[in-house]
Design a protein around this motif. Structure first.
Motif, mmCIF file in Angstrom:
data_model
loop_
_atom_site.group_PDB
_atom_site.id
_atom_site.type_symbol
_atom_site.label_atom_id
_atom_site.label_comp_id
_atom_site.label_asym_id
_atom_site.label_seq_id
_atom_site.Cartn_x
_atom_site.Cartn_y
_atom_site.Cartn_z
ATOM 1 N N ASN A 1 -11.074 -2.279 58.610
ATOM 2 C CA ASN A 1 -12.054 -3.333 58.336
ATOM 3 C C ASN A 1 -12.581 -3.914 59.637
ATOM 4 O O ASN A 1 -11.838 -4.056 60.613
ATOM 5 N N ILE A 2 -13.846 -4.290 59.622
ATOM 6 C CA ILE A 2 -14.402 -5.001 60.773
ATOM 7 C C ILE A 2 -13.828 -6.411 60.857
ATOM 8 O O ILE A 2 -13.634 -6.955 61.947
ATOM 9 N N GLY A 3 -13.532 -6.996 59.706
ATOM 10 C CA GLY A 3 -12.963 -8.339 59.658
ATOM 11 C C GLY A 3 -11.460 -8.319 59.455
ATOM 12 O O GLY A 3 -10.749 -7.503 60.042
ATOM 13 N N LYS A 4 -10.979 -9.185 58.581
ATOM 14 C CA LYS A 4 -9.544 -9.308 58.340
ATOM 15 C C LYS A 4 -9.056 -8.224 57.378
ATOM 16 O O LYS A 4 -9.844 -7.638 56.629
ATOM 17 N N PRO A 5 -7.743 -7.968 57.359
ATOM 18 C CA PRO A 5 -7.218 -6.852 56.554
ATOM 19 C C PRO A 5 -7.054 -7.151 55.068
ATOM 20 O O PRO A 5 -6.922 -6.216 54.276
ATOM 21 N N GLU A 6 -7.060 -8.419 54.686
ATOM 22 C CA GLU A 6 -6.738 -8.752 53.300
ATOM 23 C C GLU A 6 -7.833 -8.287 52.330
ATOM 24 O O GLU A 6 -9.019 -8.300 52.647
ATOM 25 N N THR A 7 -7.388 -7.918 51.128
ATOM 26 C CA THR A 7 -8.300 -7.447 50.089
ATOM 27 C C THR A 7 -8.103 -8.251 48.808
ATOM 28 O O THR A 7 -7.130 -8.988 48.665
ATOM 29 N N ARG A 8 -9.043 -8.090 47.887
ATOM 30 C CA ARG A 8 -8.894 -8.640 46.539
ATOM 31 C C ARG A 8 -9.489 -7.640 45.555
ATOM 32 O O ARG A 8 -10.361 -6.843 45.910
ATOM 33 N N VAL A 9 -9.007 -7.664 44.319
ATOM 34 C CA VAL A 9 -9.462 -6.738 43.294
ATOM 35 C C VAL A 9 -10.411 -7.469 42.345
ATOM 36 O O VAL A 9 -10.123 -8.581 41.884
ATOM 37 N N LEU A 10 -11.533 -6.841 42.060
ATOM 38 C CA LEU A 10 -12.540 -7.444 41.183
ATOM 39 C C LEU A 10 -12.072 -7.433 39.725
ATOM 40 O O LEU A 10 -11.042 -6.865 39.380
ATOM 41 N N ARG A 11 -12.882 -8.034 38.856
ATOM 42 C CA ARG A 11 -12.492 -8.199 37.459
ATOM 43 C C ARG A 11 -12.367 -6.892 36.696
ATOM 44 O O ARG A 11 -11.795 -6.859 35.598
ATOM 45 N N ASP A 12 -12.913 -5.819 37.259
ATOM 46 C CA ASP A 12 -12.765 -4.525 36.578
ATOM 47 C C ASP A 12 -11.354 -3.954 36.735
ATOM 48 O O ASP A 12 -11.035 -2.897 36.200
ATOM 49 N N ASP A 13 -10.500 -4.659 37.503
ATOM 50 C CA ASP A 13 -9.099 -4.287 37.735
ATOM 51 C C ASP A 13 -8.932 -3.041 38.591
ATOM 52 O O ASP A 13 -7.821 -2.503 38.696
ATOM 53 N N TRP A 14 -10.009 -2.579 39.241
ATOM 54 C CA TRP A 14 -9.929 -1.397 40.084
ATOM 55 C C TRP A 14 -10.534 -1.621 41.466
ATOM 56 O O TRP A 14 -9.900 -1.318 42.468
ATOM 57 N N THR A 15 -11.730 -2.126 41.514
ATOM 58 C CA THR A 15 -12.480 -2.195 42.763
ATOM 59 C C THR A 15 -11.836 -3.171 43.735
ATOM 60 O O THR A 15 -11.773 -4.374 43.467
ATOM 61 N N ALA A 16 -11.366 -2.659 44.880
ATOM 62 C CA ALA A 16 -10.759 -3.504 45.913
ATOM 63 C C ALA A 16 -11.792 -3.743 47.013
ATOM 64 O O ALA A 16 -12.390 -2.794 47.532
ATOM 65 N N VAL A 17 -12.017 -5.003 47.347
ATOM 66 C CA VAL A 17 -12.999 -5.364 48.371
ATOM 67 C C VAL A 17 -12.316 -6.181 49.466
ATOM 68 O O VAL A 17 -11.236 -6.751 49.264
ATOM 69 N N THR A 18 -12.944 -6.227 50.640
ATOM 70 C CA THR A 18 -12.412 -7.086 51.700
ATOM 71 C C THR A 18 -12.556 -8.535 51.263
ATOM 72 O O THR A 18 -13.586 -8.944 50.723
ATOM 73 N N ARG A 19 -11.532 -9.310 51.496
ATOM 74 C CA ARG A 19 -11.548 -10.697 51.053
ATOM 75 C C ARG A 19 -12.618 -11.509 51.781
ATOM 76 O O ARG A 19 -13.189 -12.450 51.223
#
Length: 283
Positions: A242-260
């Motif tokens: 990641n260009i930014g921080k390493p943390e991620t979160r998962v969207l409401r579809d329960d699959w798609t992980a994005v950078t926080r």
């Protein structure tokens, strides 16, 4: 027992197949202090099966090079990959895996992994990861590749190229009696030197007769950590930077992980096998 059929299903007697290897792993397990699973080492026939599956995976990623451009939807990419897989006798492993609804993963810009193909149109300047896993005759091969859509920013292009370099540096650590920690250390060190963070919530994994097997391959770590690498082990390395921080979160579809923090992310992946002197890429 020696004269029983081998547990691996080869049809050979145990003494003619896995007995010597199992005794070796039992001895090595005592030395390292943990039990090394007996099925973690693939037979030559299994490795050949994974290699053949990898031919389809690699070909699909090559196809993506030809079709990815502004105006194309990720659903169109999914159909191309799905049709190619079926036409060549394979099965798309992601489809219906744990409820995943599509045949590939398409992860754009801030999406780290597991993006679901949809009617979203690719735009000039996007970066996208396409992740393909094929099952052929019961054998799995997994790989992903980054693509630049049109004219992306210098920052995005550098991220894509550097993440590929991180994968290559990780693979260079693969040899008998190295460890998973050597892989993570090489990737993490390169990423930090170049101002990136490494996603630690996801990693590589064993693969071959199942989608996900041991070992877990972290992309951070220190030499000597994690499982010892032995000839015949098959796994993926798939760093996400990641260009930014390493943390991620998962969207409401329960699959798609994005950078926080919404920063750009990139990923490259190969399936490889540990050989007597190093490694072989199977995808």
């Amino acid at each position: 027992m020696r004269n029983d059929d081998c547990w691996c299903g080869s049809g050979l007697k145990y003494k003619k197949c896995h007995m010597e290897q199992d005794e070796y792993l039992k001895k090595l397990s005592k030395e390292v202090g943990y039990k090394i699973p007996k099925d973690i080492i693939k037979t030559p026939n299994q490795i050949e099966g994974i290699r053949k599956s990898g031919v389809i995976t690699h070909a699909i990623l090559d196809l993506m090079e030809e079709v990815i451009k502004p105006g194309v939807t990720t659903e169109e990419l999914n159909k191309i990959a799905h049709d190619y897989t079926i036409e060549h006798g394979g099965i798309p492993a992601p489809l219906n895996y744990g409820g995943f609804p599509k045949s590939i993963c398409t992860s754009i810009n801030e999406v780290v992994c597991h993006g679901i193909p949809e009617d979203r149109t690719l735009k000039d300047g996007d970066i996208i990861n396409v992740d393909v896993t094929t099952i052929l005759d019961g054998y799995y091969a997994d790989a992903s590749r980054m693509y630049i859509v049109g004219n992306a920013s210098e920052e995005a292009v550098k991220l894509v190229n550097d993440t590929k370099k991180a994968l290559e540096l990780g693979m260079e650590q693969v040899k008998p009696f190295s460890t998973v920690g050597h892989i993570g250390h090489a990737i993490e060190g390169f990423a930090n030197e170049n101002g990136y963070s490494v996603v630690y919530e996801y990693g590589g994994h064993g693969i071959g007769t199942k989608f996900h097997e041991e070992p877990f391959v972290a992309h951070v770590g220190d030499p000597g950590e994690g499982m010892i690498l032995l000839p015949g082990m098959v796994f993926t390395i798939e760093p996400m930077l990641n260009i930014g921080k390493p943390e991620t979160r998962v969207l409401r579809d329960d699959w798609t992980a994005v950078t926080r923090d919404g920063s750009l992310s990139a990923q490259w992946e190969h399936t490889l096998v540990v050989t007597e002197s190093g490694y072989e890429v199977l995808t």
